[in-house]
Design an enzyme around this catalytic site. Structure first.
Site, mmCIF file in Angstrom:
data_model
loop_
_atom_site.group_PDB
_atom_site.id
_atom_site.type_symbol
_atom_site.label_atom_id
_atom_site.label_comp_id
_atom_site.label_asym_id
_atom_site.label_seq_id
_atom_site.Cartn_x
_atom_site.Cartn_y
_atom_site.Cartn_z
ATOM 1 N N CYS A 1 0.836 -1.201 0.000
ATOM 2 C CA CYS A 1 0.000 0.000 0.000
ATOM 3 C C CYS A 1 0.878 1.262 0.000
ATOM 4 O O CYS A 1 1.705 1.453 0.891
ATOM 5 C CB CYS A 1 -0.929 -0.004 1.212
ATOM 6 S SG CYS A 1 -2.055 1.402 1.164
ATOM 7 N N LYS B 1 2.059 -9.652 0.240
ATOM 8 C CA LYS B 1 1.775 -8.983 -1.030
ATOM 9 C C LYS B 1 2.641 -7.719 -1.080
ATOM 10 O O LYS B 1 2.576 -6.884 -0.188
ATOM 11 C CB LYS B 1 0.300 -8.637 -1.154
ATOM 12 C CG LYS B 1 -0.022 -7.968 -2.483
ATOM 13 C CD LYS B 1 -1.479 -8.169 -2.857
ATOM 14 C CE LYS B 1 -1.840 -7.494 -4.160
ATOM 15 N NZ LYS B 1 -1.886 -6.041 -4.067
ATOM 16 N N ASP C 1 -2.749 -5.146 -14.238
ATOM 17 C CA ASP C 1 -3.137 -4.806 -15.612
ATOM 18 C C ASP C 1 -3.784 -5.931 -16.411
ATOM 19 O O ASP C 1 -3.752 -5.883 -17.641
ATOM 20 C CB ASP C 1 -1.930 -4.273 -16.396
ATOM 21 C CG ASP C 1 -1.274 -3.098 -15.696
ATOM 22 O OD1 ASP C 1 -1.948 -2.428 -14.898
ATOM 23 O OD2 ASP C 1 -0.077 -2.853 -15.948
#
Ligand SMILES: Cc1cc2nc3c(=O)[nH]c(=O)nc-3n(C[C@H](O)[C@H](O)[C@H](O)COP(=O)(O)O)c2cc1C
Length: 336
Positions: free
Chosen positions: A101, A140, A203
């Site tokens: 983040c 992550k 993406d």
């Protein structure tokens, strides 16, 4: 594929997205098939350990979502280990650590992507967590903090050594936020270097792209914004992986999804409604805001999408919102 002892029925997963991937949304996506793992919106380790109710709501899930990963953020090894134990106690299959983040509010507390700037400390966080719980601990991360600090390959190896059971890499730096494009070569290099499973993220807007990315050497693909635009994308990728054509999604299917989402949201987070005389209506307001948030992604790429977005944002009641959805998506379909 497996994460630790947890079997995933498919290598495709819904990426965690704060404000978007609530339990109702995840359930609806999962019902279409093709989804091997869901991850909750990120939850503060600090708030979890202090037992703040509102935080617990972000970590809510239902049995039909399994296997389920609860994502936490924080930077203190002791608190992160305690939060991992709470997550384990909540029955989650996996606890995931947010090291991606870029939002300053999170990053400035030595959490989120700023953990990538201190890899030894980040590895200590993971070591403390893996010693505290039996469920797999996953991470992550992004490609790095900025162009000068693209250290995901080093950090990935360090967290693997610290006991992480899998990692996911979004191939952009924090400095890039969502600009430019995700570096899937970097992700593939990391996947080749590690023995634990590596998920790539970034993406994939079409099911074909998911299949292409999987072929680049990662064990799994996390899809974020592509699922918000097209909740069938994982099911379509699963079709392609089986050699079948991707299933067709009609305008009517898309309309029903929104109506079903409203239906489920009406039963979620009812406790969030403040104790005002307008109590019932304020929960409606929360549902309307959730549909507006999804609408900003869901309407992209549709013929007439921008007018639909405006109409969704102008609707002042759930009845109006249902009418807008009905008129756009179901005009020629029988409304059940
Ligand atoms: C609205 C939004 C919220 C997000 N929230 C989170 C989050 O809470 N935790 C996290 O690890 N990543 C978060 N992400 C990043 C996604 O999980 C994903 O890695 C990123 O969007 C790239 O994938 P995509 O191009 O498929 O969207 C968020 C992304 C978006 C667009």
């Amino acid at each position: 594929m497996k994460i630790g002892a947890v079997d995933l029925p498919s290598p495709f997963a819904i990426a965690p997205m704060a404000g978007m991937t609530d339990t109702a949304f995840r359930r609806l996506v999962k019902r279409h098939g093709g989804c091997g793992l869901v991850v909750t919106e990120m939850v503060s380790a600090e708030a979890l350990t202090r037992g703040i109710d509102r935080t617990l709501e972000y970590a809510e899930y239902t049995e039909e979502e399994r296997p389920i990963s609860i994502q936490i953020f924080g930077g203190d090894p002791v608190k992160m280990a305690a939060a991992a134990q709470i997550v384990e106690g909540m029955g989650a299959d996996i606890v995931d650590v947010n090291m991606g983040c870029p939002v300053p509010k999170i990053a400035k507390h030595n959490a989120g992507c700023s953990l990538m700037r201190e890899p030894a400390h980040a590895a200590r966080v993971i070591a403390a967590m893996t010693q505290a719980v039996r469920i797999p601990v996953t991470v992550k991360m992004r490609a790095g903090w900025n162009e000068d600090e693209r250290n995901a390959p080093t950090l990935a190896k360090m967290v693997e050594d610290a006991g992480a059971a899998a990692i996911a890499v979004h191939g952009r730096t924090a400095a890039q936020s969502y600009s430019g494009s995700a570096d899937w070569d970097l992700v593939a290099r990391i996947a080749a270097d590690l023995t634990i499973p590596v998920f790539g993220s970034g993406d994939c807007l079409e099911p074909e792209q998911i299949i292409e990315r999987l072929a680049s050497g990662v064990e799994g693909v996390l899809v974020g914004r592509g699922v918000l635009r097209n909740p069938w994308i994982l099911a379509q990728a699963a079709d392609l992986a089986k050699g079948l054509p991707a299933r067709a999604v009609t305008l009517e299917d898309r309309g029903r999804f929104l109506l079903d989402y409203i239906g489920l949201l009406l039963h979620e987070r009812v406790r969030e409604a403040p104790a005002f005389p307008t109590e019932g209506r304020s929960h409606d307001r929360w549902v309307i805001n959730k549909i507006r948030a999804l609408g900003s992604w869901y309407t992209k790429g549709l013929d007439g999408g921008s007018q639909l977005r405006i109409a969704i944002n102008s609707a002042q009641s759930l009845a109006e919102l249902r009418d807008v959805i009905g008129a756009f998506f179901l005009a020629s379909a029988p409304v059940a």
